[in-house]
Design an enzyme around this catalytic site. Structure first.
Site, PDB file in Angstrom:
ATOM      1  N   ASP A  93       0.863  -1.178   0.000  1.00 42.53           N
ATOM      2  CA  ASP A  93       0.000   0.000   0.000  1.00 42.53           C
ATOM      3  C   ASP A  93       0.900   1.230   0.000  1.00 42.53           C
ATOM      4  OD1 ASP A  93      -2.070   1.772   0.231  1.00 42.53           O
ATOM      5  OD2 ASP A  93      -2.462   1.370   2.345  1.00 42.53           O
ATOM      6  N   SER A  94       0.404   2.316  -0.519  1.00 41.76           N
ATOM      7  CA  SER A  94       1.212   3.526  -0.665  1.00 41.76           C
ATOM      8  C   SER A  94       1.306   4.355   0.602  1.00 41.76           C
ATOM      9  CB  SER A  94       0.602   4.405  -1.761  1.00 41.76           C
ATOM     10  OG  SER A  94      -0.703   4.819  -1.357  1.00 41.76           O
ATOM     11  N   GLY A  95       0.504   4.027   1.606  1.00 42.20           N
ATOM     12  CA  GLY A  95       0.330   4.916   2.745  1.00 42.20           C
ATOM     13  C   GLY A  95      -0.981   5.661   2.661  1.00 42.20           C
ATOM     14  N   GLY A  96      -1.741   5.409   1.581  1.00 36.69           N
ATOM     15  CA  GLY A  96      -3.017   6.088   1.406  1.00 36.69           C
ATOM     16  C   GLY A  96      -4.002   5.790   2.520  1.00 36.69           C
ATOM     17  N   ASP A 147      -3.120   7.918  -2.647  1.00 39.37           N
ATOM     18  CA  ASP A 147      -4.482   8.429  -2.799  1.00 39.37           C
ATOM     19  C   ASP A 147      -4.985   8.938  -1.463  1.00 39.37           C
ATOM     20  OD1 ASP A 147      -4.656   5.849  -1.617  1.00 39.37           O
ATOM     21  OD2 ASP A 147      -6.754   5.706  -2.186  1.00 39.37           O
ATOM     22  N   GLN A 189     -11.681   6.298  -6.527  1.00 38.04           N
ATOM     23  CA  GLN A 189     -12.335   6.842  -5.341  1.00 38.04           C
ATOM     24  C   GLN A 189     -13.702   7.411  -5.744  1.00 38.04           C
ATOM     25  OE1 GLN A 189     -11.575   6.617  -2.215  1.00 38.04           O
ATOM     26  NE2 GLN A 189      -9.470   5.878  -2.248  1.00 38.04           N
ATOM     27  N   GLY A 216     -11.860   3.547  -0.911  1.00 37.99           N
ATOM     28  CA  GLY A 216     -12.862   4.407  -0.301  1.00 37.99           C
ATOM     29  C   GLY A 216     -14.119   3.705   0.133  1.00 37.99           C
ATOM     30  N   ASP A 266      -8.025  -7.660   0.502  1.00 34.20           N
ATOM     31  CA  ASP A 266      -7.175  -7.796   1.681  1.00 34.20           C
ATOM     32  C   ASP A 266      -7.886  -7.239   2.896  1.00 34.20           C
ATOM     33  OD1 ASP A 266      -5.699  -4.911   2.597  1.00 34.20           O
ATOM     34  OD2 ASP A 266      -6.709  -4.932   0.656  1.00 34.20           O
ATOM     35  N   CYS A 304     -12.985 -27.799   8.425  1.00 35.40           N
ATOM     36  CA  CYS A 304     -11.732 -27.108   8.097  1.00 35.40           C
ATOM     37  C   CYS A 304     -10.578 -28.105   8.035  1.00 35.40           C
ATOM     38  CB  CYS A 304     -11.448 -26.032   9.139  1.00 35.40           C
ATOM     39  SG  CYS A 304      -9.943 -25.070   8.800  1.00 35.40           S
ATOM     40  N   CYS A 306      -7.297 -27.252   8.402  1.00 35.25           N
ATOM     41  CA  CYS A 306      -6.068 -26.689   8.962  1.00 35.25           C
ATOM     42  C   CYS A 306      -5.568 -27.528  10.148  1.00 35.25           C
ATOM     43  CB  CYS A 306      -6.276 -25.233   9.371  1.00 35.25           C
ATOM     44  SG  CYS A 306      -7.104 -25.001  10.969  1.00 35.25           S
ATOM     45  N   CYS A 309      -7.508 -27.174  13.552  1.00 42.47           N
ATOM     46  CA  CYS A 309      -8.742 -27.960  13.680  1.00 42.47           C
ATOM     47  C   CYS A 309      -8.455 -29.447  13.787  1.00 42.47           C
ATOM     48  CB  CYS A 309      -9.667 -27.680  12.496  1.00 42.47           C
ATOM     49  SG  CYS A 309     -10.374 -26.013  12.534  1.00 42.47           S
ATOM     50  N   HIS A 335      -5.805 -20.730  11.800  1.00 40.01           N
ATOM     51  CA  HIS A 335      -7.120 -21.188  11.367  1.00 40.01           C
ATOM     52  C   HIS A 335      -7.860 -20.107  10.589  1.00 40.01           C
ATOM     53  CE1 HIS A 335     -11.232 -22.661  11.353  1.00 40.01           C
ATOM     54  NE2 HIS A 335     -11.581 -21.482  11.836  1.00 40.01           N
TER      55      HIS A 335
END
Length: 371
Positions: A93-96, A147, A189, A216, A266, A304, A306, A309, A335
């Protein structure tokens, strides 16, 4: 010239898409959930565990890594891949997002954003050129333009001025971007306003980035408002380029944005929930701090695959969580991240089978207790 990061869509079911994201550090099946490693680590998980979980792309945050350990250290280590040892795809990420989350301690101008460091209070200016240059040193496969992400309740005029400034910043980011093995994505945006979303989309796609994010959203609006905006926006993005929704990680939301044509997303939610003893299951969230789990010797989620579990009971994990044992946080984190990663695997299968819509509605109904 072909950009370093591209996508090939191999199946569609309505607007939902399944495909392959090709990056300099390997191919990633989409749609894909990208765990957030803000400071160069996904909290509680080693890189080997992330590989076992099936994570395809891991995120880093330019703002935090700029301050600690510093761009020079990461560059000298060979970028984030060399510094962390993660050999899969990465995005920074850019820091936006900090322009939004640190609103009380920053000042926006045409030049960029002036921040008071969360670490020592010192003042630093992030310009589009600096954000792009730092991301070049970090060396992730995908970098993002700088942004502004205004709050959902900001007025129309503010969103209009902000998106236009973001578009000007995006142009400066593109001019400053060194290229090489890194692709720079644009960000759309415009808040909850359809006319502004269309304007931002036009201004951003005119710059011809190799991928686009919808930003946004998930910043205070209702889920219905978020989905309405995304439904209006996603189909207008270039069909042959990756589509990234910034900031969603709850299972129902993941399926809803996949349905609208998103390839990548994300969120810190799965790891943050785990640190508070909250577990993702097909029947909704469980709070392991509740007394009812003291003698519950079943797995967190019987469906699950994993290791948590397979090898640990709810009762034992609840004990670890109540006692604030590090192992408990790690096991629940494993998990939760595997749960959303596997959900994406299942979604891809149902898109290819052509029954994603019905399957996802049934899945969400059960998760929300309506099934």
């Amino acid at each position: 010239m072909k950009p370093p990061v591209t996508i090939e869509i191999t199946a569609r079911d309505g607007e939902a898409r399944a495909g392959t994201l090709d990056t300099p550090h390997g191919s990633v099946e989409t749609p894909t959930f990208m765990p957030v490693g803000t400071k160069g680590t996904v909290k509680g998980l080693s890189r080997e565990e992330l590989q076992d979980i099936g994570a395809g792309v891991v995120l880093g945050n330019t703002y935090h890594l700029y301050f600690r350990p510093g761009r020079e250290v990461v560059r000298e280590a060979g970028g984030l891949h060399g510094f962390t040892g993660w050999d899969g795809a990465m995005l920074t990420d850019s820091g936006g997002y900090q322009v939004f989350s640190l609103a009380k301690t920053r000042r926006i101008s045409e030049r960029g954003v002036e921040f008071a460091s969360v670490y020592d209070g010192s003042v630093h200016e992030f310009t589009p050129e600096l954000a792009t240059s730092v991301q070049g040193d970090l060396g992730a496969d995908i970098a993002m333009v700088l942004d502004e992400c205004p709050p959902a309740n900001a007025p129309h005029e503010y969103h209009r001025d902000s998106l236009r400034r973001t578009a000007r910043w995006a142009e400066r980011c593109k001019e400053a971007h060194a290229g090489g093995d890194q692709s720079l994505f644009g960000i759309v945006q415009g808040g909850l306003f359809p006319d502004l979303r269309k304007e931002s989309l036009r201004l951003t796609t005119d710059l011809d980035f190799p991928g686009y994010a919808v930003g946004g959203l998930s910043v205070g609006e209702s889920r219905a408002e978020m989905l309405e905006v995304l439904e209006q926006t996603a189909p207008l993005l270039p069909a042959d380029k990756p589509r990234y929704f910034m900031g969603i990680g709850d299972p129902a939301g993941i399926l809803q944005v996949i349905r609208l044509g998103v390839d990548m997303f994300d969120c810190v939610l799965p790891t943050r929930l785990a640190r508070h003893g909250s577990v993702l299951t097909r029947d909704g969230r469980l709070n392991l701090r509740n007394a009812r789990f003291r003698r519950d010797f079943s797995p967190l989620d019987a469906g699950c695959d994993c290791p948590t579990c397979a090898g640990y009971s709810r009762a034992y994990l609840a004990h670890l969580v109540r006692e604030d044992e590090l192992l408990g946080h790690r096991l629940v984190t494993y998990h939760n991240v595997r749960f959303v990663t596997r959900l994406c695997e299942e979604a891809r299968g149902h898109i290819r089978a052509g029954d994603f819509g019905a399957w996802s509605e049934t899945w969400i109904s059960r998760y929300e207790g309506r099934g």
